[in-house]
Design a protein around this motif. Structure first.
Motif, PDB file in Angstrom:
ATOM      1  N   SER A 128       0.886  -1.224  -0.094  1.00  0.00           N
ATOM      2  CA  SER A 128       0.071   0.054   0.162  1.00  0.00           C
ATOM      3  C   SER A 128       0.847   1.248   0.024  1.00  0.00           C
ATOM      4  N   VAL A 129       1.812   1.377   0.907  1.00  0.00           N
ATOM      5  CA  VAL A 129       2.777   2.499   0.933  1.00  0.00           C
ATOM      6  C   VAL A 129       3.409   2.616  -0.391  1.00  0.00           C
ATOM      7  N   LEU A 130       4.142   1.710  -1.156  1.00  0.00           N
ATOM      8  CA  LEU A 130       4.691   1.765  -2.296  1.00  0.00           C
ATOM      9  C   LEU A 130       3.722   2.218  -3.449  1.00  0.00           C
ATOM     10  N   ALA A 131       2.310   1.593  -3.212  1.00  0.00           N
ATOM     11  CA  ALA A 131       1.575   2.074  -4.405  1.00  0.00           C
ATOM     12  C   ALA A 131       1.037   3.386  -4.331  1.00  0.00           C
ATOM     13  N   HIS A 132       0.841   4.034  -3.121  1.00  0.00           N
ATOM     14  CA  HIS A 132       0.834   5.338  -3.034  1.00  0.00           C
ATOM     15  C   HIS A 132       1.828   6.295  -3.387  1.00  0.00           C
ATOM     16  N   LEU A 133       3.027   5.779  -3.308  1.00  0.00           N
ATOM     17  CA  LEU A 133       4.203   6.629  -3.718  1.00  0.00           C
ATOM     18  C   LEU A 133       4.320   6.597  -5.207  1.00  0.00           C
ATOM     19  N   LEU A 134       3.934   5.352  -5.778  1.00  0.00           N
ATOM     20  CA  LEU A 134       4.204   5.140  -7.224  1.00  0.00           C
ATOM     21  C   LEU A 134       2.990   6.228  -7.716  1.00  0.00           C
ATOM     22  N   GLY A 157       3.899  10.193  -6.175  1.00  0.00           N
ATOM     23  CA  GLY A 157       5.252  10.823  -6.005  1.00  0.00           C
ATOM     24  C   GLY A 157       5.551  10.824  -4.527  1.00  0.00           C
ATOM     25  N   PRO A 158       6.809  11.502  -4.352  1.00  0.00           N
ATOM     26  CA  PRO A 158       7.297  11.763  -2.904  1.00  0.00           C
ATOM     27  C   PRO A 158       6.483  12.529  -2.118  1.00  0.00           C
ATOM     28  N   MET A 159       6.201  11.829  -0.921  1.00  0.00           N
ATOM     29  CA  MET A 159       5.025  12.175   0.175  1.00  0.00           C
ATOM     30  C   MET A 159       5.894  12.184   1.459  1.00  0.00           C
ATOM     31  N   SER A 160       5.539  13.174   2.489  1.00  0.00           N
ATOM     32  CA  SER A 160       5.768  12.967   3.959  1.00  0.00           C
ATOM     33  C   SER A 160       5.141  11.567   4.400  1.00  0.00           C
ATOM     34  N   ALA A 161       5.793  11.367   5.635  1.00  0.00           N
ATOM     35  CA  ALA A 161       5.265  10.234   6.355  1.00  0.00           C
ATOM     36  C   ALA A 161       3.640  10.415   6.806  1.00  0.00           C
ATOM     37  N   GLY A 162       3.489  11.544   7.237  1.00  0.00           N
ATOM     38  CA  GLY A 162       2.216  11.958   7.721  1.00  0.00           C
ATOM     39  C   GLY A 162       1.096  12.037   6.566  1.00  0.00           C
ATOM     40  N   ALA A 163       1.628  12.679   5.315  1.00  0.00           N
ATOM     41  CA  ALA A 163       0.633  12.657   4.145  1.00  0.00           C
ATOM     42  C   ALA A 163       0.346  11.053   3.684  1.00  0.00           C
ATOM     43  N   LEU A 164       1.444  10.356   3.829  1.00  0.00           N
ATOM     44  CA  LEU A 164       1.116   9.144   3.265  1.00  0.00           C
ATOM     45  C   LEU A 164       0.244   8.224   4.087  1.00  0.00           C
ATOM     46  N   GLN A 186      -4.380   5.554   8.048  1.00  0.00           N
ATOM     47  CA  GLN A 186      -3.776   5.177   9.167  1.00  0.00           C
ATOM     48  C   GLN A 186      -3.024   6.263   9.923  1.00  0.00           C
ATOM     49  N   GLN A 187      -2.375   6.007  11.193  1.00  0.00           N
ATOM     50  CA  GLN A 187      -1.751   7.007  12.022  1.00  0.00           C
ATOM     51  C   GLN A 187      -0.326   6.520  11.646  1.00  0.00           C
ATOM     52  N   PRO A 188       0.437   7.647  11.524  1.00  0.00           N
ATOM     53  CA  PRO A 188       1.858   7.631  11.216  1.00  0.00           C
ATOM     54  C   PRO A 188       2.643   6.822  12.096  1.00  0.00           C
ATOM     55  N   GLN A 189       2.561   6.665  13.231  1.00  0.00           N
ATOM     56  CA  GLN A 189       3.039   5.965  14.163  1.00  0.00           C
ATOM     57  C   GLN A 189       2.874   4.425  13.939  1.00  0.00           C
ATOM     58  N   SER A 190       1.616   4.169  13.198  1.00  0.00           N
ATOM     59  CA  SER A 190       1.609   2.574  12.926  1.00  0.00           C
ATOM     60  C   SER A 190       2.348   2.306  11.715  1.00  0.00           C
ATOM     61  N   LEU A 191       2.983   3.059  11.120  1.00  0.00           N
ATOM     62  CA  LEU A 191       3.445   2.949   9.744  1.00  0.00           C
ATOM     63  C   LEU A 191       5.150   3.102   9.866  1.00  0.00           C
TER      64      LEU A 191
END
Length: 154
Positions: free
Chosen positions: A41-47, A50-57, A63-68
């Motif tokens: 899911s993370v890789l697909a969002h970035l694909l 494009g580049p994103m902050s951890a919070g935006a992703l 999800q909560q940033p801490q959980s990722l």
């Protein structure tokens, strides 16, 4: 069949059950050595984005940033993402997909896409077009702002 009914009379249960069953079926087609759901899911969002902050992703993935945090660290350790300074705000760090990350994601999705391609071949052109429309609508639903319904009485 529920077609032609006002929105209030369409039972969400049938839609939810269909989505869950398809998600489970696609999950069963995941390679044994494939990416976890969170990693893909993370890789697909970035694909897609494009580049994103951890919070935006994390927000994009609901999800909560801490959980990722651990997922981000593992992806970075595996060379699938890199962290770099944001061009617009040097204080901010962004996550970016590497070429290895893109290739890994494409390989991971290939088996599920192959199964889905075979399954779709049993449908009519009209049915495939309806599913395409439904997929776009489900994406819109998934991206819609959270509004919590009242909890049903026990």
């Amino acid at each position: 069949m529920t077609s032609g009914l006002p929105a209030q009379q369409i039972p969400p249960t049938e839609i939810r059950q269909g989505v869950v069953r398809l998600a489970r079926r696609l999950s069963s087609e995941r390679p044994a050595d494939g990416l976890s759901l969170n990693k893909s899911s993370v890789l697909a969002h970035l694909l897609r984005n494009g580049p994103m902050s951890a919070g935006a992703l994390a927000a994009a993935d609901h999800q909560q940033p801490q959980s990722l945090t651990r997922v981000f660290a593992e992806l970075e350790r595996e060379g699938l993402i890199v962290r770099s300074r944001d061009d617009h705000d040097g204080r901010q760090r962004v996550l970016e997909l590497t070429e290895k990350g893109r290739e890994t994601l494409v390989h991971d999705m290939a088996r599920r896409d192959a199964w889905l391609d075979i399954a779709l071949s049993d449908l009519t052109e009209t049915e495939r077009q309806v599913l395409l429309l439904a997929a776009r609508l489900m994406t819109r639903l998934a991206d819609s702002p959270a509004r919590h319904a009242e909890s049903p009485a026990p």
